[in-house]
Design a protein around this motif. Structure first.
Motif, mmCIF file in Angstrom:
data_model
loop_
_atom_site.group_PDB
_atom_site.id
_atom_site.type_symbol
_atom_site.label_atom_id
_atom_site.label_comp_id
_atom_site.label_asym_id
_atom_site.label_seq_id
_atom_site.Cartn_x
_atom_site.Cartn_y
_atom_site.Cartn_z
ATOM 1 N N MET A 1 0.885 -1.163 0.000
ATOM 2 C CA MET A 1 0.000 0.000 0.000
ATOM 3 C C MET A 1 0.923 1.213 0.000
ATOM 4 N N PRO A 2 1.092 1.870 -1.136
ATOM 5 C CA PRO A 2 2.233 2.780 -1.298
ATOM 6 C C PRO A 2 2.011 4.212 -0.840
ATOM 7 N N TYR A 3 1.045 4.438 0.034
ATOM 8 C CA TYR A 3 0.752 5.795 0.494
ATOM 9 C C TYR A 3 0.973 5.871 1.996
ATOM 10 N N LEU A 4 2.001 6.589 2.406
ATOM 11 C CA LEU A 4 2.302 6.735 3.832
ATOM 12 C C LEU A 4 1.628 7.993 4.362
ATOM 13 N N SER A 5 0.875 7.845 5.452
ATOM 14 C CA SER A 5 0.133 8.959 6.033
ATOM 15 C C SER A 5 0.690 9.304 7.408
ATOM 16 N N ALA B 1 -7.691 14.576 8.277
ATOM 17 C CA ALA B 1 -8.104 13.486 7.391
ATOM 18 C C ALA B 1 -7.805 12.126 8.018
ATOM 19 N N CYS B 2 -6.609 11.978 8.572
ATOM 20 C CA CYS B 2 -6.229 10.705 9.190
ATOM 21 C C CYS B 2 -7.137 10.374 10.370
ATOM 22 N N LYS B 3 -7.460 11.368 11.176
ATOM 23 C CA LYS B 3 -8.323 11.144 12.328
ATOM 24 C C LYS B 3 -9.736 10.741 11.908
ATOM 25 N N LYS B 4 -10.126 11.135 10.705
ATOM 26 C CA LYS B 4 -11.436 10.733 10.174
ATOM 27 C C LYS B 4 -11.384 9.362 9.508
ATOM 28 N N GLY B 5 -10.212 8.741 9.486
ATOM 29 C CA GLY B 5 -10.053 7.459 8.813
ATOM 30 C C GLY B 5 -9.796 7.585 7.335
ATOM 31 N N LYS B 6 -9.572 8.820 6.856
ATOM 32 C CA LYS B 6 -9.316 9.047 5.436
ATOM 33 C C LYS B 6 -7.813 9.210 5.205
ATOM 34 N N THR B 7 -7.080 8.175 5.569
ATOM 35 C CA THR B 7 -5.616 8.234 5.446
ATOM 36 C C THR B 7 -5.177 8.354 3.996
ATOM 37 N N ASN B 8 -6.052 7.987 3.065
ATOM 38 C CA ASN B 8 -5.714 8.079 1.645
ATOM 39 C C ASN B 8 -5.582 9.529 1.172
ATOM 40 N N CYS B 9 -6.117 10.476 1.943
ATOM 41 C CA CYS B 9 -5.963 11.889 1.563
ATOM 42 C C CYS B 9 -5.346 12.681 2.715
ATOM 43 N N SER C 1 -0.290 15.260 4.493
ATOM 44 C CA SER C 1 1.134 15.141 4.148
ATOM 45 C C SER C 1 1.428 13.766 3.549
ATOM 46 N N LEU C 2 0.507 13.283 2.720
ATOM 47 C CA LEU C 2 0.646 11.959 2.111
ATOM 48 C C LEU C 2 1.966 11.853 1.348
ATOM 49 N N SER C 3 2.646 10.723 1.540
ATOM 50 C CA SER C 3 3.910 10.462 0.866
ATOM 51 C C SER C 3 3.768 9.172 0.066
ATOM 52 N N VAL C 4 3.897 9.282 -1.236
ATOM 53 C CA VAL C 4 3.642 8.155 -2.125
ATOM 54 C C VAL C 4 4.958 7.628 -2.696
ATOM 55 N N TYR C 5 5.107 6.308 -2.656
ATOM 56 C CA TYR C 5 6.283 5.665 -3.241
ATOM 57 C C TYR C 5 6.359 5.991 -4.734
ATOM 58 N N GLY C 6 7.572 6.280 -5.179
ATOM 59 C CA GLY C 6 7.785 6.568 -6.579
ATOM 60 C C GLY C 6 7.468 7.990 -6.987
ATOM 61 N N VAL C 7 6.920 8.776 -6.045
ATOM 62 C CA VAL C 7 6.601 10.181 -6.315
ATOM 63 C C VAL C 7 7.315 11.073 -5.307
ATOM 64 N N ASP D 1 -14.559 13.392 -5.507
ATOM 65 C CA ASP D 1 -13.246 13.047 -6.020
ATOM 66 C C ASP D 1 -12.821 11.742 -5.352
ATOM 67 N N SER D 2 -11.866 11.055 -5.971
ATOM 68 C CA SER D 2 -11.396 9.783 -5.428
ATOM 69 C C SER D 2 -9.884 9.783 -5.499
ATOM 70 N N ARG D 3 -9.239 9.657 -4.331
ATOM 71 C CA ARG D 3 -7.781 9.676 -4.277
ATOM 72 C C ARG D 3 -7.241 8.385 -3.663
ATOM 73 N N ALA D 4 -6.294 7.783 -4.332
ATOM 74 C CA ALA D 4 -5.587 6.606 -3.813
ATOM 75 C C ALA D 4 -6.584 5.496 -3.443
ATOM 76 N N ALA D 5 -6.315 4.762 -2.374
ATOM 77 C CA ALA D 5 -7.169 3.645 -1.970
ATOM 78 C C ALA D 5 -6.944 3.354 -0.495
ATOM 79 N N LYS D 6 -7.876 2.591 0.077
ATOM 80 C CA LYS D 6 -7.780 2.213 1.487
ATOM 81 C C LYS D 6 -7.630 0.697 1.590
ATOM 82 N N LEU D 7 -7.307 0.237 2.785
ATOM 83 C CA LEU D 7 -7.067 -1.190 2.988
ATOM 84 C C LEU D 7 -8.240 -2.024 2.497
ATOM 85 N N GLN D 8 -9.477 -1.581 2.785
ATOM 86 C CA GLN D 8 -10.642 -2.380 2.386
ATOM 87 C C GLN D 8 -10.762 -2.502 0.867
ATOM 88 N N ASP D 9 -10.228 -1.514 0.134
ATOM 89 C CA ASP D 9 -10.242 -1.604 -1.327
ATOM 90 C C ASP D 9 -9.290 -2.698 -1.810
#
Length: 343
Positions: free
Chosen positions: A84-88, A94-102, A105-111, A282-290
Motif C-alpha cells: 500500500m504505497p501511500y504513507l500517512s 483526514a487521518c483522524k477521520k479514517g481518510k488516510t488516503n488523503c 502530508s501523504l507520501s507516495v512511493y515513486g513520487v 473526487d477519489s484519491r488513492a485507496a484504502k485497505l478495504q479496497d
C-alpha cells in the motif's frame, strides 16, 4: 543494489544505489515484479508536479520479504507481499477521520519517496499485505491500481441495477468498469482512443463502448439509459474538458466521481449541475478495504488482472523498454517489469 532512476525529464539511468534503510517496524522487500503506472509515464515526460528529480519510480509492486527489523506476528521472511504505497501521518484531520488516503502530508512511493523500480524497497509492516504464495506476481502487482479503481467505485455508492458510465478506458477506468460490473451495475464505457475501445470489448467483454467524439454520443447514452442518463459517471481521463462535460449526460439525482487528475481548472455548467442536484466526489488513492476487496474478487475468480498485461520486460532491459512503451502510448495497456525471467 540496481535501480532504474529517473534523473530528469526523459532521462532514465540504471544505477547502483544504496539498499534503503529499514527502521524498526519495517521490512526490506525483494522485488519480483513491478507494474508501470500511467503516473510513471507522466513523471517521465515531466507532467507530475509532485515529483522531484532524481527519483526511483514504481509503486505497483509484488515482492518477497527479505528481512524484518523487529518482531512481527503477522509477517515472516519469505512472505509474498504487495505494497500500500501511500504513507500517512496519522494525526491530521483526514487521518483522524479514517481518510488516510488523503492525508495532508501523504507520501507516495515513486513520487515523494523512492519507489520500487529497484531490486529492493523498504516499507512499514502495516503497509504490506500478504498474498497467496502461488499468486502470479503479475496479478499481485496489479492489485494496487485495481484498488484505486475500487475506491472510485465505492465513492460512487453504486447499487445493483445502476447504470454507470466510465469515461476513459485506461487501466484505472477499465478497473472501475470491472468492479462496477461485479457490484451489479450495467456499465457503459467511453474513450476517444480506438485501440482502447477495442480492447475494452475484446479483452474485457464490455458490450457498450462509445466514442465521446462521435456526434451521436449523447443520443447513444440516452438510448442505452432509457432516455434518463447514467446514475453514476466515473471519469478517469484527467482531461478537464471531459470532466466538465460529464454533467450534461448525468441523470437527475445522479453522482459523478473524478478519479483522473486534471492539472487545469474545471469549469462546471452551474445550471446543469444545479438542476440535477448533482453529487460530485473526487477519489484519491485507496484504502485497505479496497485492496482486500480486489484480492477477494481475484481469489473467487470474479476478476482476472492478467488480461490487462500487454507488455513486459526484464529489469536489465527496463530502461529501453520504458522508453519504447512511452512512445507506443495507448497501444500499451499495462506493462510489467520482472526482476528476472522467472516470476
Amino acid at each position: 543494489m540496481k535501480a532504474l532512476v529517473l534523473e530528469k525529464m526523459y532521462s532514465l539511468s540504471m544505477k547502483d544505489v544504496p539498499i534503503p534503510d529499514c527502521p524498526e517496524g519495517w521490512a526490506l522487500v525483494k522485488v519480483i515484479s513491478v507494474s508501470v503506472c500511467g503516473s510513471d509515464f507522466h513523471s517521465f515526460k515531466g507532467g507530475n508536479a509532485l515529483l522531484t528529480y532524481p527519483r526511483i519510480m514504481g509503486h505497483e509492486v509484488c515482492g518477497i520479504i527479505e528481512s524484518i527489523n523487529g518482531n512481527s506476528e503477522s509477517f515472516s521472511i519469505g512472505d509474498k507481499v504487495i505494497l500500500m504505497p501511500y504513507l500517512s501521518c496519522g494525526h491530521c484531520k483526514a487521518c483522524k477521520k479514517g481518510k488516510t488516503n488523503c492525508c495532508s502530508s501523504l507520501s507516495v512511493y515513486g513520487v515523494h519517496r523512492e519507489g520500487a523500480m529497484a531490486e529492493f524497497y523498504a516499507a512499514p509492516l502495516d503497509h504490506l499485505i500478504k498474498v497467496a504464495p502461488d499468486m502470479s506476481s503479475h496479478v499481485a502487482a496489479l492489485i494496487e491500481p485495481l484498488a484505486i479503481s475500487t475506491h472510485a467505485v465505492s465513492r460512487g455508492e453504486i447499487k445493483i441495477g445502476d447504470v454507470v458510465l466510465v469515461v476513459g478506458a485506461g487501466p484505472i477506468g477499465i478497473g472501475a468498469a470491472l468492479m462496477a460490473r461485479i457490484d451489479g451495475a450495467t456499465v457503459l464505457v467511453s474513450d476517444t482512443n480506438e485501440a482502447r475501445r477495442r480492447y475494452a470489448m475484446d479483452a474485457f467483454g464490455f458490450e457498450h463502448v462509445l466514442d465521446p467524439l462521435d456526434p451521436a454520443y449523447a443520443s447513444q447514452i440516452l438510448l442505452l439509459t432509457s432516455e434518463e442518463g447514467p446514475d453514476v459517471i466515473i471519469d478517469s481521463t484527467g482531461n478537464n474538458r471531459s470532466m466538465e462535460n460529464d454533467v450534461n449526460f448525468l441523470s437527475n439525482g445522479g453522482r459523478m466521481v473524478f478519479v483522473g487528475i486534471s492539472n487545469k481548472p474545471i469549469a462546471l455548467d452551474g445550471t446543469q449541475f444545479h438542476k440535477r442536484e448533482t453529487e460530485l466526489f473526487d477519489s484519491r488513492a485507496a484504502k485497505l478495504q479496497d485492496f482486500e476487496k480486489v484480492i477477494r474478487c481475484i481469489e473467487s475468480g470474479k476478476l482476472d488482472p492478467l488480461k490487462m498485461v500487454t507488455h513486459r520486460a526484464v529489469f536489465s532491459e527496463s530502461k529501453e523498454a520504458f522508453v519504447q512503451w512511452n512512445e507506443l502510448g495507448g497501444d500499451v495497456f499495462k506493462a510489467v517489469i520482472d526482476m528476472t525471467e522467472k516470476k
